[in-house]
Motif scaffolding. Sequence first.
Motif, PDB file in Angstrom:
ATOM      1  N   VAL A  62       4.014  16.026  -2.050  1.00 54.00           N
ATOM      2  CA  VAL A  62       4.198  14.789  -2.807  1.00 54.00           C
ATOM      3  C   VAL A  62       5.474  14.090  -2.384  1.00 54.00           C
ATOM      4  CG1 VAL A  62       4.648  13.885  -5.115  1.00 54.00           C
ATOM      5  CG2 VAL A  62       2.829  15.546  -4.768  1.00 54.00           C
ATOM      6  N   LEU A  63       6.543  14.828  -2.204  1.00 54.60           N
ATOM      7  CA  LEU A  63       7.816  14.228  -1.789  1.00 54.60           C
ATOM      8  C   LEU A  63       7.720  13.601  -0.396  1.00 54.60           C
ATOM      9  CD1 LEU A  63      10.306  16.961  -3.083  1.00 54.60           C
ATOM     10  CD2 LEU A  63       9.876  14.699  -4.060  1.00 54.60           C
ATOM     11  N   GLU A  64       6.836  14.109   0.421  1.00 54.06           N
ATOM     12  CA  GLU A  64       6.653  13.554   1.777  1.00 54.06           C
ATOM     13  C   GLU A  64       5.708  12.360   1.760  1.00 54.06           C
ATOM     14  OE1 GLU A  64       6.820  13.029   5.884  1.00 54.06           O
ATOM     15  OE2 GLU A  64       8.083  14.259   4.576  1.00 54.06           O
ATOM     16  N   ALA A  65       4.651  12.396   0.916  1.00 56.60           N
ATOM     17  CA  ALA A  65       3.615  11.371   0.975  1.00 56.60           C
ATOM     18  C   ALA A  65       4.002  10.106   0.200  1.00 56.60           C
ATOM     19  CB  ALA A  65       2.303  11.930   0.420  1.00 56.60           C
ATOM     20  N   PRO A  67       6.940   8.407  -0.274  1.00 59.28           N
ATOM     21  CA  PRO A  67       7.684   7.366   0.475  1.00 59.28           C
ATOM     22  C   PRO A  67       6.853   6.679   1.551  1.00 59.28           C
ATOM     23  CG  PRO A  67       9.009   9.343   0.225  1.00 59.28           C
ATOM     24  CD  PRO A  67       7.645   9.685  -0.223  1.00 59.28           C
ATOM     25  N   ARG A  68       5.967   7.422   2.208  1.00 57.24           N
ATOM     26  CA  ARG A  68       5.127   6.820   3.243  1.00 57.24           C
ATOM     27  C   ARG A  68       4.139   5.818   2.634  1.00 57.24           C
ATOM     28  NH1 ARG A  68       3.036  11.689   7.050  1.00 57.24           N
ATOM     29  NH2 ARG A  68       2.107   9.878   8.138  1.00 57.24           N
ATOM     30  N   GLN A  73       3.066  -0.085   1.359  1.00 51.75           N
ATOM     31  CA  GLN A  73       2.777  -0.972   0.228  1.00 51.75           C
ATOM     32  C   GLN A  73       1.442  -0.602  -0.471  1.00 51.75           C
ATOM     33  OE1 GLN A  73       2.994  -5.025   1.522  1.00 51.75           O
ATOM     34  NE2 GLN A  73       5.204  -4.944   1.944  1.00 51.75           N
ATOM     35  N   VAL A  74       1.247   0.697  -0.606  1.00 44.14           N
ATOM     36  CA  VAL A  74       0.079   1.203  -1.328  1.00 44.14           C
ATOM     37  C   VAL A  74       0.531   1.589  -2.736  1.00 44.14           C
ATOM     38  CG1 VAL A  74      -1.711   2.985  -1.419  1.00 44.14           C
ATOM     39  CG2 VAL A  74      -0.975   2.028   0.797  1.00 44.14           C
TER      40      VAL A  74
END
Length: 254
Positions: A62-65, A67-68, A73-74
Amino acid sequence: QGGLKQCLSELKQQLAWVERLDVTLGQAVDPVSQSASSKDAVDPENDFQREMSFYRQAQAAVLEALPRLRKLQVPTRRPDDYFAEMAKSDQQMQKIRQKLKSKQEAMERSEKAKQLRAMRKYGKKVQTEILQRRQKEKKNMLNAVKKYQKGLSDKLDFLDEEQTSSQGNKKGNMSQRIKKGPNAKRRYKNQKFGFGGKKKGSKWNTKESFNDVSSFRSSVAHNKGPGKAGKGGKKALNKRPGKRARQKMKSRAR
């Protein structure tokens, strides 16, 4: 192995990450120990450690996904007016509510019945204690009477206790009656007919009335007053002749 690689290449699709959303990472850093627990340190037989390793790995993903996704802009938060269709229909949920309600009512009825049984049991217990106490008192009194009859005892305290208890009950009842007083119906009858008194034997002669001869009238007593004729007076004059006399009178008239 070559066949597996060929199948993998056929299944693999060259899509953007936002379409795939695949994240493969290790476990997140533990804030307490400030270190990531290694996979070898997890005991597979320990349920707590195993579940915590899954939790830490999901947390790292979750911490990786997030910010991406924000960079692309999702949106990641559900809006307040978001409407989602329930997995179960309203009819099914209504049945579930009715079933839960029926279970709750059954539990309440069972609880009430249990309380009623407990109250009956307590009442029966109290009644049994009262009956046992009365039987014990009766037995003690009978034993005292037997001892007195045999001459083993010269005390009559049990009779005094009985009298005092009965007198106490009578006094209590009388005090309750005095406090309460007669009802409205009784008061109306007392006012209309008086408060009663001795009725039986009220016309009997007494010594004083027997010796009092002031109201005696010889003319009335011996039927010799004015207007009296013979033995019966007016009644004798107006008396109808008998049947035989009427028949004689008829025969003479012929």
